[in-house]
Design an enzyme around this catalytic site. Structure first.
Site, PDB file in Angstrom:
ATOM      1  CG  ASP A  37       2.082  -5.281   4.566  1.00  0.00           C
ATOM      2  OD1 ASP A  37       2.895  -5.849   3.807  1.00  0.00           O
ATOM      3  OD2 ASP A  37       2.211  -4.099   4.929  1.00  0.00           O
ATOM      4  CG  ASN A  99      -0.849   2.903   3.523  1.00  0.00           C
ATOM      5  OD1 ASN A  99      -0.422   4.052   3.570  1.00  0.00           O
ATOM      6  ND2 ASN A  99      -0.109   1.861   3.893  1.00  0.00           N
ATOM      7  CE1 TYR A 171       4.706   6.138  -4.617  1.00  0.00           C
ATOM      8  CE2 TYR A 171       5.243   8.457  -4.948  1.00  0.00           C
ATOM      9  CZ  TYR A 171       4.785   7.434  -4.129  1.00  0.00           C
ATOM     10  OH  TYR A 171       4.389   7.711  -2.846  1.00  0.00           O
ATOM     11  CE  LYS A 175       1.200   6.799  -4.018  1.00  0.00           C
ATOM     12  NZ  LYS A 175       0.304   6.039  -3.097  1.00  0.00           N
ATOM     13  CB  THR A 205       7.452   5.224   4.827  1.00  0.00           C
ATOM     14  OG1 THR A 205       7.743   5.674   3.487  1.00  0.00           O
ATOM     15  CG2 THR A 205       6.318   6.068   5.403  1.00  0.00           C
TER      16      THR A 205
END
Length: 289
Positions: A37, A99, A171, A175, A205
């Site tokens: 991360d 992820n 986005y 994706k 999230t």
């Protein structure tokens, strides 16, 4: 014994949210986990080593094995260093969970180049970069006679598959590209003993809470004792199953939210028109109008 005993996993974007839940469950199931991360904000700016290290500390305190990594997987070299660290720290690599992600929402007429490029870089290039270096490692292992049994789990989204969302052209395009990348990689890497699948998760999230028109839904309080359908922990069991050595699935994309898992299919024939010769505009106006 856990389903992932003895396996080594990389989980990108694992300092918070869904990635954190993946890392914790993987460790609980016996995997050694490289917790990657960068520690940036929702829009990808900044860096903080704290989130990755906090997850590692939690895993170690529970008796698991983990190491922190803060490389930027949106760069080829950063992705390589994550893969190299897994092999150096734990002796091998068996699982890659892509992820990591950011948001820079904007409508098409107003989006600027940086908003477009940054989201494509973290999501689509970030998946491709880690996948490239992991695939090169597994190919070399296979060519050396090692019996490879590896798994990749990519992270697509409803926004890029079955639920396009206004304001998320960057986005959604990234994706959708990840879903396509998954299918191509599954076809290419099967010969080396690697399975590749993807999930399209819906959960609470930092990113979903910041999504216009959706934040209030995800932020709604769940009465104590009731099932929290948007908890990010609901996503991870499917990912752990797909990462397991006995799973045979490859080339699949699953939508997952709460207690529901749905296999998705891509573009398919809806209707066909045909002509015995070249089309004219008038013909098409008649047929398609």
């Amino acid at each position: 014994m856990g389903i992932l005993d003895g396996r080594v996993a990389i989980v990108t974007g694992a300092g918070r949210g869904i990635g954190r839940e993946h890392a914790l469950l993987f460790a609980k199931e016996g995997a050694s986990v490289v917790v990657n991360d960068l520690g940036g904000a929702n829009d990808g700016t900044g860096a903080d080593a704290g989130p990755a290290q906090q997850v590692v500390d939690e895993i170690l305190a529970a008796g698991g094995a983990a190491a922190a990594n803060t490389d930027n997987i949106a760069t080829w070299d950063g992705a390589r260093r994550v893969v190299d660290q897994a092999v150096a720290d734990f002796g091998r690599l068996d699982i890659l969970v892509n992820n990591a992600g950011i948001l820079r929402d904007a409508f098409i007429a107003g989006i600027d180049e940086a908003q477009w490029d940054s989201v494509i870089a973290v999501h689509l290039k970030g998946h491709a970069a880690t996948l490239h270096h992991a695939a090169a490692y597994w190919k070399a292992q296979s060519k050396a006679g090692v019996d490879v049994n590896a798994a990749v789990i990519n992270t697509a989204s409803a926004s890029g598959t079955f639920m396009p969302n206004a304001g998320q052209a960057n986005y959604g395009a990234a994706k959708a590209g990840i879903a396509a990348l998954t299918l191509v990689a599954a076809d290419e890497l099967e010969r080396y003993g690697v399975r590749v699948n993807a999930i399209a998760p819906i959960a609470r999230t930092r990113l979903t809470l910041a999504t216009p028109g959706m934040g209030a839904l995800f932020a709604a309080e769940v009465p104590e004792g009731e099932f929290d359908a948007f908890a990010p922990s609901n996503i991870s069991p499917l990912v752990a199953y797909l990462a397991g050595p006995d799973c045979k699935l490859t080339g699949k994309v699953f939508a997952v939210q709460g207690g529901g898992i749905t296999e998705l299919a891509g573009w398919h024939d809806v209707s066909t028109i045909e002509s015995d010769g070249p089309w004219t505009v008038a013909d098409l106006t008649d047929k398609l109008g």
